[in-house]
Enzyme design. Structure first.
Site, short mmCIF file in Angstrom:
data_model
loop_
_atom_site.label_atom_id
_atom_site.label_comp_id
_atom_site.label_asym_id
_atom_site.label_seq_id
_atom_site.Cartn_x
_atom_site.Cartn_y
_atom_site.Cartn_z
CD GLU A 161 -2.81 1.38 2.02
OE1 GLU A 161 -3.26 2.47 3.03
OE2 GLU A 161 -2.86 0.33 3.00
CG ASP A 219 -1.96 15.58 -1.39
OD1 ASP A 219 -3.10 16.13 -2.23
OD2 ASP A 219 -1.37 15.68 -0.20
CG ASP A 261 -12.89 11.79 -0.86
OD1 ASP A 261 -11.47 12.22 -1.39
OD2 ASP A 261 -12.45 12.28 0.42
#
Length: 239
Positions: free
Chosen positions: A73, A148, A184
């Site tokens: 990750e 980010d 998102d």
């Protein structure tokens, strides 16, 4: 550019983060003192504190003490998703890359609480790690959860998921391995989809994926949902 011709200096063109420091809480410091030697990789540096000596090679079997599927990750933050995944999949090894030291320390806190041992952490620039540190085709999965967004247009060039990052992701994933992403930010989701659509080394349907069931709803994701943002998942398979 295929995986055999990735330039070791390629990482210099990809700057997707700002190094964030911060003091550790007493609990984080205690976990760091107890666990860092065993679970935080001692990475030889080139110049900065997040750089990687281009001569350094990671041997997953040596690091984890076994041969097992490896999932990585990028930007593991406080480790909520990473520790959850490691706890749910004890026969898989997990590697988290994170430049925020208090986040790494908090991950150690959670690891200790959950009794997780199949996880290692590295405070490194992900682009450098993928370019030279990791062996080719070593990953079963590459996960990038909520990178980010660099939401100001003039900062979009700092985003991680770009055409320039594609050969690095392709280099470390085995054929048949999966690159999973989530964001998102709608315009970043569109950019991710466009980038994957141009990826010669990946099979990508062009559609949004259903939510990956292995990703828990973290505090960060919950905040995005509370603000009315749509969570977009994407997945592509290495050819």
């Amino acid at each position: 550019m295929n995986q055999e011709t990735v330039d070791p200096q390629y990482h210099r063109e990809i700057v997707s983060f700002i190094r964030r420091g911060g003091r550790l809480t007493e609990r984080q410091q205690d976990a760091w003192d107890e666990l860092a030697d065993a679970y935080v990789l001692d990475v030889p540096r080139a110049v900065s504190s997040t750089s990687v000596d281009t001569a350094h090679r990671l041997d997953p079997v040596t690091v984890f003490g076994r041969g097992a599927p490896l999932v990585m990750e990028i930007g593991s933050g406080r480790g909520e998703a990473l520790v959850h995944a490691a706890a749910q999949n004890p026969d898989t090894d997990f590697l988290g890359l994170e430049v925020y030291v208090p986040g790494v320390a908090q991950t150690l806190v959670t690891m200790r609480h959950e009794g997780v041992t199949n996880l290692r952490l590295a405070v490194v620039d992900a682009a450098q790690a993928l370019a030279t540190m990791l062996p080719e085709a070593c990953l079963e999965e590459l996960r990038v959860w909520f990178p980010d967004p660099w939401h100001k247009k003039r900062h979009h060039k700092r985003r991680l998921v770009t055409d320039e990052f594609l050969p690095l992701a392709a280099r470390v994933l085995r054929p048949g391995g999966t690159w999973r992403l989530a964001t998102d930010w709608e315009d970043y989701a569109d950019q991710m989809r466009d980038v994957l659509s141009r990826a010669d080394d990946f099979d990508f349907s062009g559609d949004w994926s259903t939510r990956f069931e292995g990703r828990p709803v973290t505090k960060f994701e919950a905040k995005g949902i509370a603000k009315g943002r749509t969570i977009r998942d994407l997945a592509a398979v290495r050819r």
